[in-house]
Design a protein around this motif. Structure first.
Motif, mmCIF file in Angstrom:
data_model
loop_
_atom_site.group_PDB
_atom_site.id
_atom_site.type_symbol
_atom_site.label_atom_id
_atom_site.label_comp_id
_atom_site.label_asym_id
_atom_site.label_seq_id
_atom_site.Cartn_x
_atom_site.Cartn_y
_atom_site.Cartn_z
ATOM 1 N N ALA A 280 2.796 7.739 -18.593
ATOM 2 C CA ALA A 280 3.752 6.689 -18.950
ATOM 3 C C ALA A 280 3.614 6.332 -20.420
ATOM 4 O O ALA A 280 2.593 6.607 -21.059
ATOM 5 N N LEU A 281 4.668 5.710 -20.937
ATOM 6 C CA LEU A 281 4.719 5.367 -22.348
ATOM 7 C C LEU A 281 4.008 4.057 -22.631
ATOM 8 O O LEU A 281 4.087 3.097 -21.859
ATOM 9 N N LYS A 282 3.366 4.021 -23.767
ATOM 10 C CA LYS A 282 2.795 2.783 -24.283
ATOM 11 C C LYS A 282 3.912 1.742 -24.378
ATOM 12 O O LYS A 282 5.011 2.016 -24.856
ATOM 13 N N GLY A 283 3.618 0.506 -23.818
ATOM 14 C CA GLY A 283 4.599 -0.571 -23.850
ATOM 15 C C GLY A 283 5.517 -0.624 -22.658
ATOM 16 O O GLY A 283 6.220 -1.621 -22.471
ATOM 17 N N SER A 284 5.522 0.436 -21.823
ATOM 18 C CA SER A 284 6.417 0.457 -20.659
ATOM 19 C C SER A 284 5.713 -0.132 -19.435
ATOM 20 O O SER A 284 4.599 -0.671 -19.521
ATOM 21 N N THR A 285 6.365 -0.040 -18.285
ATOM 22 C CA THR A 285 5.847 -0.539 -17.011
ATOM 23 C C THR A 285 5.685 0.624 -16.061
ATOM 24 O O THR A 285 6.522 1.532 -16.030
ATOM 25 N N VAL A 286 4.607 0.603 -15.259
ATOM 26 C CA VAL A 286 4.371 1.667 -14.304
ATOM 27 C C VAL A 286 4.130 1.085 -12.922
ATOM 28 O O VAL A 286 3.563 -0.006 -12.798
ATOM 29 N N ARG A 340 1.822 -2.755 -9.948
ATOM 30 C CA ARG A 340 2.658 -2.691 -11.144
ATOM 31 C C ARG A 340 1.839 -3.178 -12.346
ATOM 32 O O ARG A 340 1.239 -4.256 -12.293
ATOM 33 N N ILE A 341 1.809 -2.349 -13.407
ATOM 34 C CA ILE A 341 1.154 -2.746 -14.657
ATOM 35 C C ILE A 341 2.237 -2.762 -15.727
ATOM 36 O O ILE A 341 2.943 -1.765 -15.924
ATOM 37 N N THR A 342 2.380 -3.897 -16.395
ATOM 38 C CA THR A 342 3.389 -4.024 -17.442
ATOM 39 C C THR A 342 2.727 -3.915 -18.815
ATOM 40 O O THR A 342 1.499 -3.971 -18.939
ATOM 41 N N LYS A 376 0.682 7.313 -23.135
ATOM 42 C CA LYS A 376 0.883 7.986 -24.421
ATOM 43 C C LYS A 376 1.812 7.166 -25.301
ATOM 44 O O LYS A 376 2.699 6.462 -24.812
ATOM 45 N N ASP A 377 1.618 7.296 -26.596
ATOM 46 C CA ASP A 377 2.495 6.645 -27.556
ATOM 47 C C ASP A 377 3.727 7.516 -27.785
ATOM 48 O O ASP A 377 3.723 8.716 -27.525
ATOM 49 N N LEU A 378 4.787 6.916 -28.291
ATOM 50 C CA LEU A 378 5.966 7.660 -28.697
ATOM 51 C C LEU A 378 5.725 8.352 -30.037
ATOM 52 O O LEU A 378 4.895 7.918 -30.832
ATOM 53 N N GLN A 379 6.493 9.411 -30.274
ATOM 54 C CA GLN A 379 6.501 10.102 -31.555
ATOM 55 C C GLN A 379 7.936 10.474 -31.894
ATOM 56 O O GLN A 379 8.717 10.812 -31.002
ATOM 57 N N SER A 438 11.755 5.680 -37.054
ATOM 58 C CA SER A 438 10.880 5.391 -35.917
ATOM 59 C C SER A 438 11.748 5.045 -34.719
ATOM 60 O O SER A 438 12.970 4.878 -34.839
ATOM 61 N N CYS A 439 11.127 4.933 -33.547
ATOM 62 C CA CYS A 439 11.880 4.653 -32.325
ATOM 63 C C CYS A 439 11.020 3.850 -31.369
ATOM 64 O O CYS A 439 9.794 3.773 -31.505
ATOM 65 N N ALA A 440 11.680 3.230 -30.379
ATOM 66 C CA ALA A 440 10.995 2.477 -29.327
ATOM 67 C C ALA A 440 11.844 2.544 -28.075
ATOM 68 O O ALA A 440 13.043 2.849 -28.135
ATOM 69 N N VAL A 441 11.213 2.281 -26.944
ATOM 70 C CA VAL A 441 11.962 2.153 -25.693
ATOM 71 C C VAL A 441 12.582 0.765 -25.668
ATOM 72 O O VAL A 441 11.927 -0.231 -26.010
ATOM 73 N N GLU A 442 13.870 0.687 -25.296
ATOM 74 C CA GLU A 442 14.580 -0.594 -25.264
ATOM 75 C C GLU A 442 13.843 -1.576 -24.347
ATOM 76 O O GLU A 442 13.447 -1.247 -23.232
#
Length: 913
Positions: A280-286, A340-342, A376-379, A438-442
């Motif tokens: 899962a992405l850093k900053g997201s929820t799983v 759930r981990i946010t 993982k972080d985004l790139q 740069s980019c991020a998940v909304e």
């Protein structure tokens, strides 16, 4: 079908005569059925039997005629019957036409194929064909071969002229393959699962299966249309895809996701996780979920929780772990539990396990192994890059090494500012060397990825910075700010004429520097977005050459410069203190009998040479350099002392090189190229260039690189600004190659013949010769411009073609036909009818011989000439006993003549009562 037969001329004191001859394919009991009496062959069978030869002709062939045909003859001798076994196996097939790929040429700008209209039977006679592309007739194509360019959506078919209703099935490249899974319901560990790949293609596609996140080397899992798991395991979970390819094209399918359900536990205690590996992405929820079971004797579950930490049988509930404070939620149902981990962090990467406690004393159970979470972080990655004449364009991807679940929306940033309307994981943009992205998940904008940006101009430094003495240790360092990090390469400007890199590290180290290392150095830095070159840094290694106190020190001993440019060479010189005065000093390259020619007096350098001599130093400047100026230049000075003359050896080696336009990068699909104005010398200073397209200046292009679109007829050249008269030779794609044959007169068997392929091109074309023939193995005949036959044979007759290609383009020539002439081969003669010849009957003598051009025939009786002509047939409309005798024929054309063996004609008298 034909045969010859033999028998004893005499047997049991009786002469042998043949009473009956026929062909058969069937038996009726013990009887051999003569084909002429078989109703299935009615009016379709002819015999031509002469002497001891017998031919069978069957017309209007049918597939039912496929059989083994044997010849039988019956003599007057008792038991004198004979059948030739084995016979002739005839296979009659439908036309069964197919389009086959005879050869395939992948050029930078197009795909080209030589196709063959093929039948599983080699068809007799010279046939003409009709070719179709996408259902429409291709005009001017009547051979069994067809050459054409094609795209992935084209199709080709063929037919025999006059039989267009029996067109071959179309040949076409593979389409994008589709994938399916069976069963389509939930997949449980241990069950049988089949993945199927299918694609519309002719010829049929070959399939290969891969697992996306399985083997890092992408080794194929299967080379069949189906990938079968007899007993699937949880480790088989993941994404799969297949490739399909035929002789013309290859395509990759979409991904198909397989999620294998796993049940873990002992006896009736168990925990089943819906997935055992999550990325899962850093900053997201799983979300992680599981179901659990326990024996029916258990009355109640008292506690249930998730944990990652355990020490001495003490398990830390995630809800009480301060690292997860406010970020963890549980959702309990009947015998199931979801975690759930946010606001995920990279430190959350761990193995998560579910544990439940019951009312029984030992009723505690943890589900092992648990769920491995990787955060993982985004790139931002460069998916594709295009360098246009006036701008840079890139397709960027917001990437994670995790396979992201669900449909995410993204936020893109350019130079820190949000780019409106961009919510896809891909973003296409024009950019400058100073931009960053740069980019991020909304919804998780606080976890923006590190910015991607082109590299900055690299800086170079030298250590030590003081005077450099031969034998000391020296380090050159190259550095540039960039993300992704830059890769570095070091070059010597005037050293290696091929500009081979000296080092691919940030530092270039000389552990013991030598005078030959003097010169200018530079480095390049590049990442996915850009390549940049540093300024030049000059290294001057102090070297003193001479004997005693006499000496000359050159600032550089090797120089490479461009034709048309200007070069400076300098030196310092020393002499003993007893010398009062230097009377003359000059540079030279020519010396004969100790006479040294001052360059200023050399007519080849007239008005192009200047000296600048001050104190004990002297510089030479040569302008408007020519390639003939390449030489070794030496400085000489003459003093007032007797024998006080000195030349500095070995001198300065100057290499003068011309400019060349080279292809640095090429995109065939868009006919775009990045060109480089290249010389094996890098000229001193910062130069500006002039670029030309079709002889006209390209405005705004002053770099050594030029990005252009082009057609097959364009040409490009370059020059150094201010030296436009010394323009490089033009670079251009290959033109359609021409083919020629030598000698151009008639080609006679045994002679020497040369086929030549030529095309106007720069860089020069590379050539390949092919022969257009059936059952071609696609192997080239020659990879030289000329295809040479030292002693050509009749079997070399046929159509030939060549291909020519250079770095920009490839083209195929027209076909050239080779028709080898040869003298007649040994003639065959026959008599018809072959049975007993009776006076008054009609008899035909036939003479035939293979020859090119066709032979003329002359018939002889004994040695008397009877008839001459092209048919080779001599007819007796009513033969008489006087015609009895030995006959022979001569076959001849302008290349030779040959006599046949003789044939005996025995005419029986007709008795009348």
């Amino acid at each position: 079908m034909s045969c010859t037969y033999t028998y004893p001329s005499r047997f049991n004191n009786h002469d042998t005569t043949v009473k009956e001859t026929f062909w058969f394919a069937k038996m009726n009991g013990n009887e051999h059925v003569d084909l002429k009496t078989d109703p299935e062959y009615s009016s379709r069978v002819q015999y031509n039997c002469v002497n001891n030869n017998c031919n069978l002709r069957i017309t209007d062939l049918r597939e039912s005629d496929s059989a083994e045909y044997k010849f039988r003859f019956i003599t007057n001798q008792e038991g004198g019957k004979y059948s030739g076994s084995p016979g002739v196996t005839l296979t009659v097939k439908d036309a069964d036409l197919q389009v086959r790929v005879d050869s395939l040429h992948v050029y930078p700008s197009e795909l080209w194929a030589v196709l063959m209209c093929h039948s599983s039977c080699l068809l007799p006679g010279p046939l003409r064909y009709v070719w179709y592309k996408n259902g429409r007739i291709i005009q001017g194509q009547a051979s069994s071969y067809c050459s054409d360019s094609f795209t992935p959506t084209d199709s080709f078919s063929c037919a025999v002229e006059g039989h267009e209703n029996s067109r071959s099935p179309p040949l076409y490249p593979v389409r994008v393959p589709s994938v399916s899974v069976s069963p389509s319901a939930e997949i449980v560990e241990g069950s049988s699962v089949t993945l199927t790949c299918s694609s519309d293609a002719n010829p049929a596609a070959n399939y290969t299966w891969y697992k996306k996140n399985g083997d890092p080397d992408l080794q194929p899992l299967s080379k069949e249309p189906q990938l079968v798991f007899r007993s699937i395991q949880s480790s088989d979970s993941g994404e799969y895809y297949c490739t399909a390819e035929n002789e013309l094209w290859g395509k990759m399918s979409k991904y198909i996701y397989i999620n294998v359900k796993l049940i873990q536990g002992q006896d009736d205690w168990g925990v089943t996780y819906s997935s055992t590996e999550i990325c899962a992405l850093k900053g997201s929820t799983v979300d992680m979920s599981c179901t659990y079971t326990y024996p029916s004797t258990v009355q109640r579950v008292e506690n249930r929780f998730w944990f990652i930490k355990e020490s001495k049988d003490v398990y830390t509930d995630l809800r009480t772990d301060p690292e997860y404070s406010g970020r963890v939620q549980y959702n309990f149902g009947n015998n199931d539990c979801t975690l759930r981990i946010t606001d995920l962090r990279e430190s959350d990467s761990a193995e998560y396990k579910f544990r439940f406690l019951t009312t029984q004393p030992d009723g505690k159970h943890s589900g092992l192994p648990g769920v491995t979470l990787t955060v993982k972080d985004l790139q931002v990655r460069v998916n594709s890059l295009h360098v246009y004449p006036s701008e840079l364009w890139a397709e960027l991807k917001c990437h994670s090494s995790c396979l992201l679940r669900g449909r995410l929306h993204y936020v893109w940033y350019k130079n820190g500012q949000i780019i409106q309307g961009q919510t896809s994981s891909y973003y296409s943009v024009y950019f400058t060397p100073t931009d960053s992205f740069s980019c991020a998940v909304e919804g998780h904008e606080n976890f923006r990825c590190p910015p991607l940006y082109p590299l900055r101009v690299p800086s170079v430094s030298v250590s030590p910075s003081a005077e450099i003495v031969e034998g000391s240790s020296v380090t050159l360092t190259c550095s540039s700010d960039a993300n992704p990090a830059a890769k570095y390469t070091w070059y010597k400007k005037n050293g290696d004429p091929d500009l081979h890199p000296l080092s691919k590290e940030p530092q270039l180290v000389f552990s013991s520097i030598q005078s030959s290392d003097s010169g200018e150095y530079y480095c390049t830095a590049e990442n996915d977005l850009q390549r940049m070159m540093s300024k030049h840094i000059s290294i001057d290694v102090k070297l003193i050459q001479g004997q005693d106190d006499w000496g000359v020190t050159y600032s550089s001993t090797e120089i490479c410069a461009l034709k048309g440019s200007t070069v400076d060479m300098s030196c310092t010189y020393t002499y003993p203190s007893t010398v009062q005065r230097v009377e003359n000093r000059f540079w030279f390259i020519k010396e004969r009998n100790k006479v040294y020619t001052d360059l200023r007096t050399d007519p080849e350098y007239s008005s192009r040479v200047q000296y600048n001599c001050v104190n004990n130093s002297c510089s030479l400047r040569i302008t408007d350099l020519r390639e003939s100026d390449s030489a070794k230049y030496k400085f000489r000075f003459i003093t007032d002392q007797e024998s006080g003359k000195y030349s500095g050896l070995p001198g300065v080696t100057l290499s003068v090189k011309d400019l060349q336009v080279r292809v640095n990068r090429l995109q065939a699909s868009t006919r775009w190229a990045e060109l480089k104005c290249h010389s094996s010398c890098l000229p001193p200073g910062r130069l500006h260039y002039v670029w030309y397209k079709n002889g006209r200046i390209i405005q705004g292009q002053t770099s050594s690189y030029c990005s252009v679109s082009f057609t097959p007829t364009d040409s490009f050249s370059c020059a150094v600004e201010g030296h436009e008269n010394f323009r490089s030779p033009p670079l251009y794609p290959v033109r359609v190659p021409s083919v020629s044959v030598s000698p151009s007169a008639e080609i006679v068997e045994g002679s020497s013949v040369t086929l030549t392929c030529s095309s106007d091109a720069n860089p020069a074309a590379k050539y390949t010769w092919y022969k257009n023939k059936r059952n071609a193995d696609r192997q080239p005949f020659s990879k030289e411009p000329q295809l040479h036959f030292g002693s050509i044979q009749s079997s070399d007759s046929g159509e030939y073609y060549c291909t020519a290609e250079n770095e920009l383009w490839g083209k195929m020539s027209k076909y050239i036909s080779i028709d080898v002439k040869y003298a007649p081969r040994l003639p065959s003669v026959s008599v018809s009818p072959s049975v007993e010849i009776v006076e008054g009957s009609s008899v035909t003598l036939t003479c035939s011989s293979d020859a090119n051009p066709a032979a003329n025939y002359t018939w002889y009786k004994e040695k008397q000439k009877l008839l001459q002509g092209q048919r080779g047939i001599y007819d007796f409309s009513s033969i008489s006993s006087e015609d009895r005798g030995n006959y022979s024929c001569k076959s001849e054309n302008q290349y030779g003549e040959i006599m046949s063996s003789s044939v005996s004609v025995d005419v029986q008298c007709e008795y009348k009562i």
